[in-house]
Write a protein that holds these residues in place. Sequence first.
Motif, PDB file in Angstrom:
ATOM      1  N   LEU A  58      -7.504  13.906   1.405  1.00  0.00           N
ATOM      2  CA  LEU A  58      -7.993  14.946   2.311  1.00  0.00           C
ATOM      3  C   LEU A  58      -7.917  14.448   3.746  1.00  0.00           C
ATOM      4  O   LEU A  58      -8.438  13.370   4.067  1.00  0.00           O
ATOM      5  N   THR A  59      -7.267  15.216   4.606  1.00  0.00           N
ATOM      6  CA  THR A  59      -7.158  14.864   6.018  1.00  0.00           C
ATOM      7  C   THR A  59      -8.185  15.650   6.819  1.00  0.00           C
ATOM      8  O   THR A  59      -8.212  16.881   6.767  1.00  0.00           O
ATOM      9  N   ARG A 116      -9.259   8.980  -2.680  1.00  0.00           N
ATOM     10  CA  ARG A 116      -9.982   8.434  -3.832  1.00  0.00           C
ATOM     11  C   ARG A 116      -8.976   8.295  -4.962  1.00  0.00           C
ATOM     12  O   ARG A 116      -8.601   9.279  -5.602  1.00  0.00           O
ATOM     13  N   ALA A 117      -8.530   7.043  -5.161  1.00  0.00           N
ATOM     14  CA  ALA A 117      -7.492   6.767  -6.154  1.00  0.00           C
ATOM     15  C   ALA A 117      -6.304   7.703  -5.904  1.00  0.00           C
ATOM     16  O   ALA A 117      -5.839   7.819  -4.775  1.00  0.00           O
ATOM     17  N   ARG A 123      -4.357   2.965  -2.003  1.00  0.00           N
ATOM     18  CA  ARG A 123      -4.525   4.218  -1.270  1.00  0.00           C
ATOM     19  C   ARG A 123      -5.884   4.213  -0.548  1.00  0.00           C
ATOM     20  O   ARG A 123      -6.799   4.942  -0.912  1.00  0.00           O
ATOM     21  N   PRO A 124      -6.039   3.396   0.476  1.00  0.00           N
ATOM     22  CA  PRO A 124      -7.316   3.334   1.197  1.00  0.00           C
ATOM     23  C   PRO A 124      -7.497   4.533   2.118  1.00  0.00           C
ATOM     24  O   PRO A 124      -6.583   5.347   2.322  1.00  0.00           O
ATOM     25  N   HIS A 125      -8.705   4.655   2.672  1.00  0.00           N
ATOM     26  CA  HIS A 125      -8.905   5.607   3.763  1.00  0.00           C
ATOM     27  C   HIS A 125      -8.092   5.138   4.961  1.00  0.00           C
ATOM     28  O   HIS A 125      -7.930   3.930   5.182  1.00  0.00           O
ATOM     29  N   VAL A 126      -7.593   6.074   5.753  1.00  0.00           N
ATOM     30  CA  VAL A 126      -6.786   5.720   6.919  1.00  0.00           C
ATOM     31  C   VAL A 126      -7.313   6.482   8.130  1.00  0.00           C
ATOM     32  O   VAL A 126      -7.439   7.713   8.097  1.00  0.00           O
ATOM     33  N   THR A 154       0.843  -1.189   0.000  1.00  0.00           N
ATOM     34  CA  THR A 154       0.000   0.000   0.000  1.00  0.00           C
ATOM     35  C   THR A 154       0.881   1.243   0.000  1.00  0.00           C
ATOM     36  O   THR A 154       2.053   1.194   0.352  1.00  0.00           O
ATOM     37  N   HIS A 155       0.273   2.349  -0.392  1.00  0.00           N
ATOM     38  CA  HIS A 155       1.003   3.612  -0.383  1.00  0.00           C
ATOM     39  C   HIS A 155       1.317   3.994   1.060  1.00  0.00           C
ATOM     40  O   HIS A 155       0.458   3.887   1.940  1.00  0.00           O
ATOM     41  N   PRO A 156       2.546   4.418   1.363  1.00  0.00           N
ATOM     42  CA  PRO A 156       2.885   4.788   2.743  1.00  0.00           C
ATOM     43  C   PRO A 156       1.938   5.856   3.277  1.00  0.00           C
ATOM     44  O   PRO A 156       1.727   6.890   2.647  1.00  0.00           O
ATOM     45  N   SER A 157       1.342   5.572   4.442  1.00  0.00           N
ATOM     46  CA  SER A 157       0.379   6.522   5.014  1.00  0.00           C
ATOM     47  C   SER A 157       0.547   6.674   6.513  1.00  0.00           C
ATOM     48  O   SER A 157      -0.331   7.201   7.176  1.00  0.00           O
ATOM     49  N   GLY A 158       1.650   6.182   7.059  1.00  0.00           N
ATOM     50  CA  GLY A 158       1.859   6.307   8.490  1.00  0.00           C
ATOM     51  C   GLY A 158       1.051   5.287   9.269  1.00  0.00           C
ATOM     52  O   GLY A 158       0.514   4.322   8.722  1.00  0.00           O
ATOM     53  N   GLU A 159       0.934   5.505  10.565  1.00  0.00           N
ATOM     54  CA  GLU A 159       0.197   4.587  11.411  1.00  0.00           C
ATOM     55  C   GLU A 159      -1.299   4.839  11.293  1.00  0.00           C
ATOM     56  O   GLU A 159      -1.735   5.962  11.079  1.00  0.00           O
ATOM     57  N   GLY A 160      -2.069   3.775  11.442  1.00  0.00           N
ATOM     58  CA  GLY A 160      -3.511   3.913  11.382  1.00  0.00           C
ATOM     59  C   GLY A 160      -4.156   2.662  10.841  1.00  0.00           C
ATOM     60  O   GLY A 160      -3.481   1.689  10.485  1.00  0.00           O
ATOM     61  N   CYS A 161      -5.473   2.683  10.787  1.00  0.00           N
ATOM     62  CA  CYS A 161      -6.257   1.565  10.284  1.00  0.00           C
ATOM     63  C   CYS A 161      -6.773   1.894   8.890  1.00  0.00           C
ATOM     64  O   CYS A 161      -7.306   2.982   8.665  1.00  0.00           O
ATOM     65  N   ALA A 162      -6.614   0.952   7.969  1.00  0.00           N
ATOM     66  CA  ALA A 162      -7.004   1.166   6.582  1.00  0.00           C
ATOM     67  C   ALA A 162      -8.404   0.638   6.335  1.00  0.00           C
ATOM     68  O   ALA A 162      -8.765  -0.443   6.802  1.00  0.00           O
ATOM     69  N   TYR A 163      -9.184   1.395   5.597  1.00  0.00           N
ATOM     70  CA  TYR A 163     -10.546   1.006   5.207  1.00  0.00           C
ATOM     71  C   TYR A 163     -10.668   1.187   3.697  1.00  0.00           C
ATOM     72  O   TYR A 163     -10.560   2.302   3.181  1.00  0.00           O
TER      73      TYR A 163
END
Length: 230
Positions: free
Chosen positions: A122-123, A116-117, A103-106, A35-44
């Motif tokens: 948006l944070t 979205r793709a 690139r899921p929601h995090v 997955t695209h690097p997005s830091g810590e968190g839960c992916a949806y």
Amino acid sequence: MSAGPGRAATRIPFALLRHELRLLVSIAHWTTRRTHPSGEGCAYGYARGEGALLFGLAFVCVVEAAGAAVLLREWPVAHGIALVLDVYTVLMVVGLHAASVTRPHVLTPTALRLRRAAHVDLTVPLEHIVAVRRELRTTHEPREGELDIPVAAQTTVTLELNTPIIHVSLLGRPKEVHLIRFHAQEPDRLVVALRRQHPPPRDPAPRDPAPPDAAPTDPRAPWPCDPVTL
């Protein structure tokens, strides 16, 4: 005054080129199951709703390329140009799906990152969310202060904000939004997780009982955190 159109003429091609490069990078991530690097968190995830549609479109592009190859077989230059354009089109279509998967929601303890793709990122700070609900919508009319991020023409989660935030479009146009609708594959779990992370203010008035099929909201339950399936 004349510098404005010049900056726009430079910004738009650069934004489109950056978007296409992100799609190509997403294909590399997708093929290597990353997955695209997005830091810590839960992916949806949210890509499941339009995967079949995009692969169908890619198949149509392949069929069109084969037909063009037959029709242009006696014009090698035109055939070569058409082949390059067809391959590029198929790559972009596959890239859209790959970007949606990788690139899921995090959801982090402080913010929800909506994506979205490769064209929406948006944070949303959790402290700005005053209401979150599961809401299925299949029609979306553009309105001032509202942002719709549909997948396969539908959204399943609605956020209401107490403080507007700025969303910058793919072409660099800023927009102030206070209501956001987006799609998630597991909207119930995401809504529950958001309410656990940032519960709404208590209402002293009695509330109607929850419907039988409503997701549990026991604050002692573990935080649902299922990574997106690649």
